[in-house]
Motif scaffolding. Structure first.
Motif, PDB file in Angstrom:
ATOM      1  N   ALA A  87       0.770  -1.338  -0.075  1.00  9.21           N
ATOM      2  CA  ALA A  87       0.064   0.072   0.114  1.00  9.21           C
ATOM      3  C   ALA A  87       0.793   1.376  -0.061  1.00  9.21           C
ATOM      4  O   ALA A  87       0.693   2.051  -0.561  1.00  9.21           O
ATOM      5  N   ALA A  88       2.007   1.220   0.860  1.00  7.73           N
ATOM      6  CA  ALA A  88       2.732   2.452   0.661  1.00  7.73           C
ATOM      7  C   ALA A  88       3.260   2.921  -0.547  1.00  7.73           C
ATOM      8  O   ALA A  88       3.590   3.974  -0.946  1.00  7.73           O
ATOM      9  N   ILE A  89       3.826   1.637  -1.112  1.00  9.64           N
ATOM     10  CA  ILE A  89       4.359   2.087  -2.719  1.00  9.64           C
ATOM     11  C   ILE A  89       3.295   2.641  -3.583  1.00  9.64           C
ATOM     12  O   ILE A  89       3.555   3.389  -4.361  1.00  9.64           O
ATOM     13  N   ILE A  90       2.023   2.017  -3.570  1.00 12.43           N
ATOM     14  CA  ILE A  90       0.998   2.648  -4.519  1.00 12.43           C
ATOM     15  C   ILE A  90       0.439   3.866  -4.204  1.00 12.43           C
ATOM     16  O   ILE A  90       0.232   4.826  -4.883  1.00 12.43           O
ATOM     17  N   HIS A  91       0.604   4.450  -2.749  1.00 15.28           N
ATOM     18  CA  HIS A  91      -0.024   5.647  -2.262  1.00 15.28           C
ATOM     19  C   HIS A  91       1.459   6.626  -2.735  1.00 15.28           C
ATOM     20  O   HIS A  91       0.910   7.701  -3.217  1.00 15.28           O
ATOM     21  N   ASP A  92       2.513   6.417  -2.713  1.00 10.11           N
ATOM     22  CA  ASP A  92       3.693   6.873  -3.187  1.00 10.11           C
ATOM     23  C   ASP A  92       3.608   7.400  -4.594  1.00 10.11           C
ATOM     24  O   ASP A  92       3.586   8.232  -5.045  1.00 10.11           O
ATOM     25  N   ALA A  94       0.954   7.424  -6.276  1.00 13.09           N
ATOM     26  CA  ALA A  94      -0.319   8.280  -6.423  1.00 13.09           C
ATOM     27  C   ALA A  94       0.247   9.856  -6.173  1.00 13.09           C
ATOM     28  O   ALA A  94      -0.322  10.473  -6.997  1.00 13.09           O
ATOM     29  N   ARG A  95       0.898   9.749  -5.275  1.00 15.88           N
ATOM     30  CA  ARG A  95       1.263  11.075  -4.765  1.00 15.88           C
ATOM     31  C   ARG A  95       2.382  11.782  -5.870  1.00 15.88           C
ATOM     32  O   ARG A  95       2.115  12.992  -6.436  1.00 15.88           O
ATOM     33  N   SER A  96       2.915  10.819  -6.527  1.00 15.54           N
ATOM     34  CA  SER A  96       3.903  11.350  -7.473  1.00 15.54           C
ATOM     35  C   SER A  96       2.945  11.631  -8.800  1.00 15.54           C
ATOM     36  O   SER A  96       3.342  12.681  -9.650  1.00 15.54           O
ATOM     37  N   ALA A  97       1.913  10.947  -9.104  1.00 17.81           N
ATOM     38  CA  ALA A  97       0.981  11.110 -10.230  1.00 17.81           C
ATOM     39  C   ALA A  97       0.349  12.513  -9.941  1.00 17.81           C
ATOM     40  O   ALA A  97       0.318  13.434 -10.977  1.00 17.81           O
ATOM     41  N   GLY A  98       0.112  12.872  -8.684  1.00 21.38           N
ATOM     42  CA  GLY A  98      -0.549  14.102  -8.310  1.00 21.38           C
ATOM     43  C   GLY A  98       0.279  15.315  -8.940  1.00 21.38           C
ATOM     44  O   GLY A  98      -0.253  16.266  -9.383  1.00 21.38           O
ATOM     45  N   ASP A  99       1.462  15.218  -8.597  1.00 23.47           N
ATOM     46  CA  ASP A  99       2.483  16.139  -8.676  1.00 23.47           C
ATOM     47  C   ASP A  99       2.578  16.355 -10.162  1.00 23.47           C
ATOM     48  O   ASP A  99       2.566  17.328 -10.781  1.00 23.47           O
ATOM     49  N   GLN A 100       2.727  15.144 -10.745  1.00 18.20           N
ATOM     50  CA  GLN A 100       3.030  15.011 -12.424  1.00 18.20           C
ATOM     51  C   GLN A 100       1.790  15.592 -13.162  1.00 18.20           C
ATOM     52  O   GLN A 100       1.926  16.235 -14.186  1.00 18.20           O
ATOM     53  N   ALA A 148      -7.687   9.075  -3.176  1.00 14.82           N
ATOM     54  CA  ALA A 148      -7.890  10.346  -3.255  1.00 14.82           C
ATOM     55  C   ALA A 148      -7.007  11.327  -2.305  1.00 14.82           C
ATOM     56  O   ALA A 148      -6.524  12.137  -2.723  1.00 14.82           O
ATOM     57  N   ARG A 149      -6.837  10.668  -1.209  1.00 21.69           N
ATOM     58  CA  ARG A 149      -5.662  11.546  -0.208  1.00 21.69           C
ATOM     59  C   ARG A 149      -4.278  11.404  -0.895  1.00 21.69           C
ATOM     60  O   ARG A 149      -3.742  12.697  -0.832  1.00 21.69           O
ATOM     61  N   ALA A 150      -3.969  10.295  -1.239  1.00 18.88           N
ATOM     62  CA  ALA A 150      -2.559  10.352  -1.759  1.00 18.88           C
ATOM     63  C   ALA A 150      -2.490  11.339  -3.145  1.00 18.88           C
ATOM     64  O   ALA A 150      -1.453  11.886  -3.128  1.00 18.88           O
ATOM     65  N   PHE A 151      -3.468  11.303  -3.962  1.00 17.31           N
ATOM     66  CA  PHE A 151      -3.462  12.153  -5.185  1.00 17.31           C
ATOM     67  C   PHE A 151      -3.375  13.440  -4.788  1.00 17.31           C
ATOM     68  O   PHE A 151      -2.586  14.342  -5.427  1.00 17.31           O
ATOM     69  N   GLY A 152      -4.177  13.834  -3.805  1.00 13.93           N
ATOM     70  CA  GLY A 152      -4.344  15.125  -3.064  1.00 13.93           C
ATOM     71  C   GLY A 152      -3.219  15.687  -2.661  1.00 13.93           C
ATOM     72  O   GLY A 152      -2.781  16.860  -2.820  1.00 13.93           O
ATOM     73  N   GLN A 153      -2.412  14.850  -1.870  1.00 12.96           N
ATOM     74  CA  GLN A 153      -1.250  15.444  -1.186  1.00 12.96           C
ATOM     75  C   GLN A 153      -0.128  15.480  -2.294  1.00 12.96           C
ATOM     76  O   GLN A 153       0.654  16.530  -2.066  1.00 12.96           O
TER      77      GLN A 153
END
Length: 252
Positions: A87-92, A94-100, A148-153
């Protein structure tokens, strides 16, 4: 000290028995997710709405990866909570994708302008997870909310969402629910059957402000029926929707 050390070692040993350490994608030994399968989770964002019949021409949708092969196995292991150790890898990712997508690393400035235009009147950029089924809610398997939280972050960390007057706040709000009659699982159903179940099956709870702009988030997009039903529910309530982000998309 000795007893404490023994208890910790025993806990780690039990965790290893309960949670597999082989790669969730390819089965490589001694790693929850090997480098190759992990890299696939960090693939460049791409538009997928043209391949999903119910969102084509409705809202723009971006996905990180293709829901196929080893990546499909990784996503299934994550979304079904069989592999909490990835899960931690998937959420990271998603965070990277949000920035991207719209942060400091965004390569497509149109994405930034698109959301900034929606936010011109004020409000907050709200990441809204697609509605989860009743069973998933009871089991607290709220995968879309976590994403959603990870993308938003990632979006917030990038800090590129601005209007002429201000920086824009980013938050998450779990405000969509499935109607009770639509609780049936969609796996294995055909496209028309999915749409029949989804159409009008989503309701909106309180929690959004008048000037907010929403980005819908889901784990997987196939036909786009869930995203389309979510979009229509929000639109009927007068909510502005800038688009949707998903973890993976079924190849068209």
């Amino acid at each position: 000290m000795g007893i404490t050390t023994t208890v910790v070692e025993l806990a780690h040993a039990l965790e290893g028995l309960i949670t597999p350490v082989d790669c969730a994608g390819c089965g490589a030994v001694d790693t929850p997710l090997c480098d190759e399968c992990s890299q696939a989770c960090y693939a460049p964002l791409h538009r997928v709405d043209h391949d999903a019949r119910y969102v084509t021409g409705l809202i723009p949708v971006w996905a990180i990866s293709r829901y196929a092969g080893t990546t499909r196995r990784v996503v299934l292991a994550y979304k079904n909570h069989r592999r909490r150790n990835i899960a931690a890898i998937i959420h990271d990712a998603a965070r990277s994708a949000g920035d991207q997508w719209i942060g400091a690393g965004a390569s497509d400035a149109d994405n930034v302008r698109h959301v900034a235009d929606h936010l011109g009147a004020g409000g907050t950029l709200v990441m809204v997870p697609a509605p989860s089924g009743q069973l998933r809610r009871l089991q607290r398997r709220l995968v879309a909310a976590d994403l959603a939280r990870a993308f938003g972050q990632g979006i917030a960390a990038g800090g590129a969402v601005r209007t002429r007057r201000r920086s824009v706040a980013v938050c998450t709000a779990d405000v969509l629910r499935r109607s009770l009659f639509s609780a049936a699982h969609l796996a294995g159903r055909g496209a028309l059957e999915r749409e029949a179940v989804r159409s009008g099956s989503v309701r909106l709870r309180e929690g959004l402000e008048e000037d907010d702009v929403v980005v819908i988030v889901d784990d997987v997009i196939t036909t786009g029926a869930t995203l389309a039903a979510s979009y229509r529910c929000l639109k009927d309530a007068g909510v502005r929707v800038a688009g949707a982000l998903v973890l993976a998309a079924t190849p068209g």
